[in-house]
Design a protein around this motif. Structure first.
Motif, PDB file in Angstrom:
ATOM      1  N   GLY A   1       0.817  -1.215   0.000  1.00 35.18           N
ATOM      2  CA  GLY A   1       0.000   0.000   0.000  1.00 35.18           C
ATOM      3  C   GLY A   1       0.847   1.259   0.000  1.00 35.18           C
ATOM      4  O   GLY A   1       0.529   2.232  -0.690  1.00 35.18           O
ATOM      5  N   CYS A   2       1.928   1.245   0.749  1.00 36.00           N
ATOM      6  CA  CYS A   2       2.832   2.401   0.768  1.00 36.00           C
ATOM      7  C   CYS A   2       3.526   2.586  -0.577  1.00 36.00           C
ATOM      8  O   CYS A   2       3.690   3.710  -1.048  1.00 36.00           O
ATOM      9  CB  CYS A   2       3.877   2.244   1.873  1.00 36.00           C
ATOM     10  N   LEU A   3       3.928   1.486  -1.181  1.00 32.36           N
ATOM     11  CA  LEU A   3       4.600   1.576  -2.485  1.00 32.36           C
ATOM     12  C   LEU A   3       3.655   2.080  -3.563  1.00 32.36           C
ATOM     13  O   LEU A   3       4.036   2.938  -4.368  1.00 32.36           O
ATOM     14  CB  LEU A   3       5.169   0.208  -2.875  1.00 32.36           C
ATOM     15  N   THR A   4       2.444   1.561  -3.584  1.00 34.54           N
ATOM     16  CA  THR A   4       1.496   1.993  -4.605  1.00 34.54           C
ATOM     17  C   THR A   4       0.948   3.387  -4.320  1.00 34.54           C
ATOM     18  O   THR A   4       0.558   4.091  -5.257  1.00 34.54           O
ATOM     19  CB  THR A   4       0.330   0.996  -4.741  1.00 34.54           C
ATOM     20  N   GLY A   5       0.923   3.788  -3.073  1.00 32.40           N
ATOM     21  CA  GLY A   5       0.419   5.109  -2.713  1.00 32.40           C
ATOM     22  C   GLY A   5       1.477   6.193  -2.737  1.00 32.40           C
ATOM     23  O   GLY A   5       1.199   7.342  -2.409  1.00 32.40           O
ATOM     24  N   GLY A   6       2.693   5.834  -3.093  1.00 32.54           N
ATOM     25  CA  GLY A   6       3.756   6.828  -3.170  1.00 32.54           C
ATOM     26  C   GLY A   6       4.268   7.272  -1.808  1.00 32.54           C
ATOM     27  O   GLY A   6       4.766   8.388  -1.660  1.00 32.54           O
ATOM     28  N   ARG A   7       4.158   6.428  -0.807  1.00 32.16           N
ATOM     29  CA  ARG A   7       4.612   6.763   0.544  1.00 32.16           C
ATOM     30  C   ARG A   7       5.717   5.813   0.988  1.00 32.16           C
ATOM     31  O   ARG A   7       5.659   5.225   2.066  1.00 32.16           O
ATOM     32  CB  ARG A   7       3.449   6.698   1.529  1.00 32.16           C
ATOM     33  N   ALA A   8       6.738   5.680   0.168  1.00 31.16           N
ATOM     34  CA  ALA A   8       7.836   4.754   0.450  1.00 31.16           C
ATOM     35  C   ALA A   8       8.605   5.143   1.710  1.00 31.16           C
ATOM     36  O   ALA A   8       9.267   4.298   2.307  1.00 31.16           O
ATOM     37  CB  ALA A   8       8.774   4.678  -0.750  1.00 31.16           C
ATOM     38  N   GLU A   9       8.490   6.385   2.151  1.00 34.93           N
ATOM     39  CA  GLU A   9       9.214   6.812   3.352  1.00 34.93           C
ATOM     40  C   GLU A   9       8.660   6.165   4.623  1.00 34.93           C
ATOM     41  O   GLU A   9       9.310   6.159   5.664  1.00 34.93           O
ATOM     42  CB  GLU A   9       9.199   8.336   3.497  1.00 34.93           C
ATOM     43  N   PHE A  10       7.458   5.588   4.547  1.00 39.48           N
ATOM     44  CA  PHE A  10       6.869   4.907   5.699  1.00 39.48           C
ATOM     45  C   PHE A  10       7.375   3.474   5.866  1.00 39.48           C
ATOM     46  O   PHE A  10       7.227   2.887   6.939  1.00 39.48           O
ATOM     47  CB  PHE A  10       5.346   4.862   5.587  1.00 39.48           C
ATOM     48  N   ILE A  11       7.947   2.906   4.825  1.00 38.08           N
ATOM     49  CA  ILE A  11       8.311   1.492   4.833  1.00 38.08           C
ATOM     50  C   ILE A  11       9.323   1.135   5.924  1.00 38.08           C
ATOM     51  O   ILE A  11       9.123   0.145   6.633  1.00 38.08           O
ATOM     52  CB  ILE A  11       8.771   1.043   3.432  1.00 38.08           C
ATOM     53  N   PRO A  12      10.416   1.889   6.126  1.00 41.97           N
ATOM     54  CA  PRO A  12      11.333   1.508   7.218  1.00 41.97           C
ATOM     55  C   PRO A  12      10.658   1.485   8.590  1.00 41.97           C
ATOM     56  O   PRO A  12      10.920   0.595   9.406  1.00 41.97           O
ATOM     57  CB  PRO A  12      12.435   2.564   7.162  1.00 41.97           C
ATOM     58  N   GLY A  13       9.765   2.427   8.846  1.00 39.30           N
ATOM     59  CA  GLY A  13       9.044   2.445  10.114  1.00 39.30           C
ATOM     60  C   GLY A  13       8.112   1.259  10.259  1.00 39.30           C
ATOM     61  O   GLY A  13       8.005   0.658  11.331  1.00 39.30           O
ATOM     62  N   LEU A  14       7.433   0.901   9.160  1.00 39.75           N
ATOM     63  CA  LEU A  14       6.549  -0.263   9.198  1.00 39.75           C
ATOM     64  C   LEU A  14       7.338  -1.551   9.427  1.00 39.75           C
ATOM     65  O   LEU A  14       6.902  -2.429  10.176  1.00 39.75           O
ATOM     66  CB  LEU A  14       5.755  -0.365   7.887  1.00 39.75           C
ATOM     67  N   ILE A  15       8.503  -1.638   8.799  1.00 38.35           N
ATOM     68  CA  ILE A  15       9.339  -2.830   8.977  1.00 38.35           C
ATOM     69  C   ILE A  15       9.844  -2.915  10.414  1.00 38.35           C
ATOM     70  O   ILE A  15       9.794  -3.979  11.042  1.00 38.35           O
ATOM     71  CB  ILE A  15      10.493  -2.845   7.960  1.00 38.35           C
TER      72      ILE A  15
END
Length: 133
Positions: free
Chosen positions: A25-39
């Motif tokens: 969802g972050c990748l498709t929504g253009g919010r890749a900056e959230f991915i490290p926090g989600l991981i």
């Protein structure tokens, strides 16, 4: 005890699927900056769940008084672990704090969703049985 391990595996699979869904969802929504926090948060939630599961499994071989004391001492370890994850997410600039919090709540979200699903399927099966009568 076999059912306990089945439930652990099932919950872990749901947590991984939830994390994958959030990351996609972050990748498709253009919010890749959230991915490290989600991981970070999702990993912390998985480790928290494994720590809790280990304590529960180990307490089954103890007397009631020992098990209660053992479980009570474990909450502090898990609380320190969660606090460390949150502090890390605040101190590391590449990790978005709110994304880490969402990741940390993965276990609670999955457990709540499982409970809702269980209740709804029970109600639906009860309604279907009543209509057949």
């Amino acid at each position: 005890m076999q059912e306990f391990f089945v439930e652990i595996r099932r919950t872990l699979a749901y947590m991984l699927a939830w994390a994958a869904l959030l990351i996609v969802g972050c990748l498709t929504g253009g919010r890749a900056e959230f991915i490290p926090g989600l991981i970070l948060g999702g990993s912390g939630s998985i480790i928290y769940f494994l720590l809790l599961s280990y304590r529960i499994k180990k307490s089954t071989t103890m007397t009631t008084e020992q098990a209660v004391g053992y479980m009570r001492s474990g909450w502090l370890i898990r609380l320190i672990f969660i606090t460390a994850i949150l502090i890390m997410s605040l101190k590391i600039p590449e990790i978005h704090f709110l994304a880490a919090v969402v990741g940390l709540f993965s276990l609670q979200i999955i457990l709540y969703a499982q409970a809702v699903f269980t209740v709804l399927t029970g109600l639906l099966s009860k309604l279907i049985l009543e209509r057949k009568e």
